[in-house]
Scaffold this motif. Structure first.
Motif, PDB file in Angstrom:
ATOM      1  N   LEU A 177       0.674  -1.139   0.104  1.00  0.00           N
ATOM      2  CA  LEU A 177       0.101  -0.060   0.157  1.00  0.00           C
ATOM      3  C   LEU A 177       0.755   1.197   0.112  1.00  0.00           C
ATOM      4  N   GLU A 178       0.662   1.871  -0.992  1.00  0.00           N
ATOM      5  CA  GLU A 178       1.441   3.252  -1.114  1.00  0.00           C
ATOM      6  C   GLU A 178       0.704   4.709  -0.782  1.00  0.00           C
ATOM      7  N   PRO A 179       1.124   5.318   0.173  1.00  0.00           N
ATOM      8  CA  PRO A 179       0.831   6.625   0.502  1.00  0.00           C
ATOM      9  C   PRO A 179       1.382   7.652  -0.280  1.00  0.00           C
ATOM     10  N   VAL A 180       0.744   8.488  -0.756  1.00  0.00           N
ATOM     11  CA  VAL A 180       1.529   9.443  -1.788  1.00  0.00           C
ATOM     12  C   VAL A 180       1.128  11.031  -1.418  1.00  0.00           C
ATOM     13  N   ASN A 181       1.969  11.898  -1.676  1.00  0.00           N
ATOM     14  CA  ASN A 181       1.789  13.250  -1.354  1.00  0.00           C
ATOM     15  C   ASN A 181       0.603  13.910  -2.043  1.00  0.00           C
ATOM     16  N   VAL A 182      -0.113  14.835  -1.284  1.00  0.00           N
ATOM     17  CA  VAL A 182      -1.171  15.337  -1.905  1.00  0.00           C
ATOM     18  C   VAL A 182      -0.590  17.159  -2.179  1.00  0.00           C
ATOM     19  N   ARG A 183       0.596  17.410  -1.680  1.00  0.00           N
ATOM     20  CA  ARG A 183       0.824  18.616  -1.894  1.00  0.00           C
ATOM     21  C   ARG A 183       1.271  19.123  -3.365  1.00  0.00           C
ATOM     22  N   VAL A 184       1.774  18.086  -4.237  1.00  0.00           N
ATOM     23  CA  VAL A 184       2.261  18.463  -5.553  1.00  0.00           C
ATOM     24  C   VAL A 184       1.467  17.529  -6.431  1.00  0.00           C
ATOM     25  N   ASP A 185       1.883  16.136  -6.276  1.00  0.00           N
ATOM     26  CA  ASP A 185       1.584  15.283  -7.348  1.00  0.00           C
ATOM     27  C   ASP A 185       0.086  14.468  -7.157  1.00  0.00           C
ATOM     28  N   HIS A 186      -0.606  14.238  -6.179  1.00  0.00           N
ATOM     29  CA  HIS A 186      -1.713  13.567  -5.949  1.00  0.00           C
ATOM     30  C   HIS A 186      -2.996  14.402  -5.317  1.00  0.00           C
ATOM     31  N   PRO A 187      -3.249  15.567  -5.578  1.00  0.00           N
ATOM     32  CA  PRO A 187      -4.281  16.212  -4.692  1.00  0.00           C
ATOM     33  C   PRO A 187      -5.462  15.477  -4.695  1.00  0.00           C
ATOM     34  N   GLY A 188      -5.887  15.298  -3.361  1.00  0.00           N
ATOM     35  CA  GLY A 188      -7.263  14.654  -3.129  1.00  0.00           C
ATOM     36  C   GLY A 188      -7.057  13.335  -2.961  1.00  0.00           C
ATOM     37  N   ALA A 189      -5.850  12.686  -2.797  1.00  0.00           N
ATOM     38  CA  ALA A 189      -5.734  11.180  -2.568  1.00  0.00           C
ATOM     39  C   ALA A 189      -5.813  11.328  -0.785  1.00  0.00           C
ATOM     40  N   LEU A 190      -6.651  10.001  -0.759  1.00  0.00           N
ATOM     41  CA  LEU A 190      -6.959   9.799   0.799  1.00  0.00           C
ATOM     42  C   LEU A 190      -5.664   9.679   1.572  1.00  0.00           C
ATOM     43  N   LEU A 191      -4.739   8.868   1.271  1.00  0.00           N
ATOM     44  CA  LEU A 191      -3.822   8.180   1.722  1.00  0.00           C
ATOM     45  C   LEU A 191      -2.551   9.103   1.647  1.00  0.00           C
ATOM     46  N   ASP A 192      -2.130   9.949   2.407  1.00  0.00           N
ATOM     47  CA  ASP A 192      -0.938  10.974   2.200  1.00  0.00           C
ATOM     48  C   ASP A 192      -0.074  10.596   3.421  1.00  0.00           C
ATOM     49  N   ARG A 193      -0.285   9.718   4.402  1.00  0.00           N
ATOM     50  CA  ARG A 193       0.651  10.018   5.668  1.00  0.00           C
ATOM     51  C   ARG A 193       0.979   8.391   5.635  1.00  0.00           C
ATOM     52  N   THR A 194       2.482   8.147   5.846  1.00  0.00           N
ATOM     53  CA  THR A 194       3.024   6.838   6.202  1.00  0.00           C
ATOM     54  C   THR A 194       2.412   6.405   7.246  1.00  0.00           C
ATOM     55  N   SER A 195       2.249   6.899   8.522  1.00  0.00           N
ATOM     56  CA  SER A 195       1.655   6.443   9.652  1.00  0.00           C
ATOM     57  C   SER A 195       0.261   5.791   9.526  1.00  0.00           C
ATOM     58  N   GLU A 196      -0.348   6.479   8.417  1.00  0.00           N
ATOM     59  CA  GLU A 196      -1.831   5.821   8.181  1.00  0.00           C
ATOM     60  C   GLU A 196      -1.760   4.541   7.408  1.00  0.00           C
ATOM     61  N   ALA A 197      -0.735   4.442   6.509  1.00  0.00           N
ATOM     62  CA  ALA A 197      -0.627   3.216   5.647  1.00  0.00           C
ATOM     63  C   ALA A 197      -0.165   2.110   6.534  1.00  0.00           C
ATOM     64  N   VAL A 198       0.415   2.430   7.569  1.00  0.00           N
ATOM     65  CA  VAL A 198       1.061   1.520   8.514  1.00  0.00           C
ATOM     66  C   VAL A 198      -0.278   1.111   9.284  1.00  0.00           C
ATOM     67  N   TYR A 199      -1.104   1.862   9.887  1.00  0.00           N
ATOM     68  CA  TYR A 199      -2.352   1.706  10.647  1.00  0.00           C
ATOM     69  C   TYR A 199      -3.284   0.750   9.859  1.00  0.00           C
ATOM     70  N   VAL A 200      -3.247   0.959   8.416  1.00  0.00           N
ATOM     71  CA  VAL A 200      -4.162  -0.067   7.430  1.00  0.00           C
ATOM     72  C   VAL A 200      -3.393  -1.422   7.541  1.00  0.00           C
ATOM     73  N   ALA A 201      -2.094  -1.474   7.385  1.00  0.00           N
ATOM     74  CA  ALA A 201      -1.382  -2.496   7.065  1.00  0.00           C
ATOM     75  C   ALA A 201      -1.412  -3.410   8.718  1.00  0.00           C
ATOM     76  N   ARG A 202      -1.620  -2.800   9.400  1.00  0.00           N
ATOM     77  CA  ARG A 202      -1.721  -3.431  10.927  1.00  0.00           C
ATOM     78  C   ARG A 202      -3.063  -4.112  11.072  1.00  0.00           C
ATOM     79  N   GLY A 203      -3.993  -3.395  10.423  1.00  0.00           N
ATOM     80  CA  GLY A 203      -5.339  -3.807  10.667  1.00  0.00           C
ATOM     81  C   GLY A 203      -5.559  -4.846   9.682  1.00  0.00           C
ATOM     82  N   VAL A 204      -4.994  -4.984   8.604  1.00  0.00           N
ATOM     83  CA  VAL A 204      -5.163  -6.161   7.516  1.00  0.00           C
ATOM     84  C   VAL A 204      -4.391  -7.424   8.100  1.00  0.00           C
ATOM     85  N   ASP A 205      -3.166  -7.185   8.718  1.00  0.00           N
ATOM     86  CA  ASP A 205      -2.581  -8.081   9.491  1.00  0.00           C
ATOM     87  C   ASP A 205      -2.318  -9.383   8.809  1.00  0.00           C
TER      88      ASP A 205
END
Length: 258
Positions: free
Chosen positions: A138-166
């Motif tokens: 799962l790739e979080p991407v920046n919303v400041r330059v390349d992907h405005p509007g993307a939901l996942l822009d924080r590494t910590s939140e991708a980690v949260y999802v990965a821990r949840g999928v387990d």
């Protein structure tokens, strides 16, 4: 220290439009691995032949289609169908990873609810490809330059999802460029994600060019990556500002340094 995998959709364009020809060009430049974006539009049999003939491995490909999960009516069927088809292509090409994203967030819902829904989506996705040997990253991407509007822009939140999928078949793609553009503390994010990062991509910032074209301290960043415990491949997902052969020299030298 690390095996580098140039992205054949961005690098070695001098070899022509064919993915197979770009694989051969990467091999001629001394690479034993490459990555790519999605398989759509590529001659898969020719690409497979090029990989086998050169001994180059494919480290990652994108899931298709790039579904906007949170926008009503939230029909996820095309994503699941595309994922199963992508797994078949990955198996043909010997590719161990498929890169997935979050899609666009929906402004009318709480962020936490959307992250929890991603956990549900990817838990089902993992169950559909169970036994394939393919890992979803799962790739979080920046919303400041390349992907405005993307939901996942924080590494910590991708980690949260990965821990949840387990699942051993699910992890995080840490892209140093996106993380830097978002202003994250790289050392902290790597430590927090330790054990869950299953692929890494790089580009310099600002500009998303080759290492050395921006302001990132590559010696420090590679040392931090090593300290975090990551030992896998590094995808070179950047837009070269000079020839591909010239653009890879700096990062090759840094990776080869003791």
């Amino acid at each position: 220290m690390y095996e580098l995998a140039p992205n054949i959709d961005l690098l070695f364009a001098e070899a022509g439009e064919s993915a197979a020809d770009r694989v051969r060009a990467a091999a001629a430049a001394g690479f034993s691995a490459v990555e790519m974006w999605g398989p759509t539009g590529k001659d898969i049999p020719a690409l497979k032949d090029a990989l086998e003939q050169t001994g180059v491995k494919l480290t990652a490909q994108l899931a298709e289609p790039r579904t906007q999960f949170m926008i009503p009516p939230k029909n996820h069927a095309p994503f699941y169908t595309g994922l199963e088809e992508g797994v078949q292509v990955a198996l043909q090409l010997g590719c161990p990873r498929i890169v997935v994203g979050s899609g666009t967030g929906f402004g009318g819902r709480k962020r936490q609810d959307q992250l929890d829904e991603l956990i549900e989506i990817y838990t089902k996705a993992v169950s559909l490809i169970d036994g394939s040997g393919i890992t979803l990253v799962l790739e979080p991407v920046n919303v400041r330059v390349d992907h405005p509007g993307a939901l996942l822009d924080r590494t910590s939140e991708a980690v949260y999802v990965a821990r949840g999928v387990d699942s051993a078949q699910f992890g995080v793609l840490y892209d140093l460029y996106h993380s830097t553009v978002e202003g994250e503390d790289v050392e902290h994010e790597l430590a927090n994600a330790a054990g869950l990062i299953k692929y890494v991509q790089i580009a310099d910032a600002p500009g998303r060019g080759e290492p050395g074209s921006g302001l990132i301290d590559w010696t420090s960043r590679l040392a931090q990556l090593h300290t975090s415990g990551y030992r896998g491949e590094i995808g070179l997902e950047y837009y070269p500002t000079i020839s591909s052969a010239q653009s890879v020299k700096r990062i090759q030298e840094l990776v080869a340094a003791p």
